[in-house]
Design a protein around this motif. Structure first.
Motif, PDB file in Angstrom:
ATOM      1  N   LYS A  70       0.871  -1.143   0.063  1.00  0.00           N
ATOM      2  CA  LYS A  70       0.033   0.163   0.096  1.00  0.00           C
ATOM      3  C   LYS A  70       0.945   1.218  -0.090  1.00  0.00           C
ATOM      4  CE  LYS A  70      -3.910   1.879   2.887  1.00  0.00           C
ATOM      5  NZ  LYS A  70      -4.757   1.738   3.694  1.00  0.00           N
ATOM      6  N   CYS A  71       1.814   1.373   0.981  1.00  0.00           N
ATOM      7  CA  CYS A  71       2.749   2.520   1.026  1.00  0.00           C
ATOM      8  C   CYS A  71       3.713   2.699  -0.371  1.00  0.00           C
ATOM      9  CB  CYS A  71       3.547   2.473   2.136  1.00  0.00           C
ATOM     10  SG  CYS A  71       2.721   2.659   3.734  1.00  0.00           S
ATOM     11  N   ALA A  72       3.996   1.569  -0.730  1.00  0.00           N
ATOM     12  CA  ALA A  72       4.826   1.577  -1.918  1.00  0.00           C
ATOM     13  C   ALA A  72       4.191   2.098  -3.357  1.00  0.00           C
ATOM     14  CB  ALA A  72       5.341  -0.210  -2.403  1.00  0.00           C
ATOM     15  N   ARG A  73       2.746   1.720  -3.222  1.00  0.00           N
ATOM     16  CA  ARG A  73       2.007   2.373  -4.336  1.00  0.00           C
ATOM     17  C   ARG A  73       1.763   3.723  -4.433  1.00  0.00           C
ATOM     18  NH1 ARG A  73      -1.515  -2.250  -3.604  1.00  0.00           N
ATOM     19  NH2 ARG A  73      -3.026  -0.785  -2.812  1.00  0.00           N
ATOM     20  N   ASN A  74       1.526   4.209  -2.972  1.00  0.00           N
ATOM     21  CA  ASN A  74       1.081   5.663  -2.566  1.00  0.00           C
ATOM     22  C   ASN A  74       2.716   6.660  -2.736  1.00  0.00           C
ATOM     23  OD1 ASN A  74      -1.406   5.306  -2.027  1.00  0.00           O
ATOM     24  ND2 ASN A  74      -1.169   4.765   0.068  1.00  0.00           N
ATOM     25  N   LEU A  75       3.741   5.991  -2.630  1.00  0.00           N
ATOM     26  CA  LEU A  75       5.287   6.646  -2.730  1.00  0.00           C
ATOM     27  C   LEU A  75       5.562   6.726  -3.920  1.00  0.00           C
ATOM     28  CD1 LEU A  75       6.683   5.607   0.683  1.00  0.00           C
ATOM     29  CD2 LEU A  75       5.780   7.817   0.112  1.00  0.00           C
ATOM     30  N   GLY A  76       5.069   5.813  -4.944  1.00  0.00           N
ATOM     31  CA  GLY A  76       5.474   5.752  -6.016  1.00  0.00           C
ATOM     32  C   GLY A  76       6.466   5.001  -6.376  1.00  0.00           C
ATOM     33  N   ILE A  77       6.709   4.120  -5.653  1.00  0.00           N
ATOM     34  CA  ILE A  77       7.929   2.950  -5.701  1.00  0.00           C
ATOM     35  C   ILE A  77       7.324   1.793  -6.714  1.00  0.00           C
ATOM     36  CG2 ILE A  77       9.303   1.121  -4.367  1.00  0.00           C
ATOM     37  CD1 ILE A  77       8.907   2.953  -1.960  1.00  0.00           C
ATOM     38  N   VAL A  78       6.149   1.410  -6.570  1.00  0.00           N
ATOM     39  CA  VAL A  78       5.597   0.517  -7.483  1.00  0.00           C
ATOM     40  C   VAL A  78       4.609   1.145  -8.333  1.00  0.00           C
ATOM     41  CG1 VAL A  78       4.436  -1.665  -7.694  1.00  0.00           C
ATOM     42  CG2 VAL A  78       6.020  -1.231  -5.922  1.00  0.00           C
TER      43      VAL A  78
END
Length: 91
Positions: A70-78
């Motif tokens: 969830k955090c990776a999607r929000n931060l733009g990592i994934v």
């Protein structure tokens, strides 16, 4: 239940047993290690500057951070996969 907007490629086999959990650096949630996305943060120097000063005289600190999906999607990592792009184009 809807599909996730990224492709899940968890490389965990049943022979490995239970994987340990890691606390997400974004939200603090406990997530199994194989589900986390790794991001490196720190200082990056110009290669020419490092060559001029000397590699032994420069110490660059890189920190490894683990994020839940969830955090990776929000931060733009994934980035969202094909399903997410298709939904946005329909709207």
């Amino acid at each position: 239940m809807t599909k996730a907007p990224y492709k899940r490629e968890y490389k965990q086999s049943s022979g490995r047993g239970k994987d340990y959990t890691i606390r997400c650096d974004g939200c603090g949630r406990n997530v199994p290690r194989f589900k986390t996305f790794v991001s490196y943060s720190g200082l990056r120097l110009d290669p020419e500057l490092v060559r001029l000063v000397g590699r032994k005289n420069v110490h660059v600190y890189m920190q490894k951070k683990y994020y839940c999906p969830k955090c990776a999607r929000n931060l733009g990592i994934v980035q969202p996969g094909k399903l997410g792009k298709r939904r946005r184009s329909e709207l």
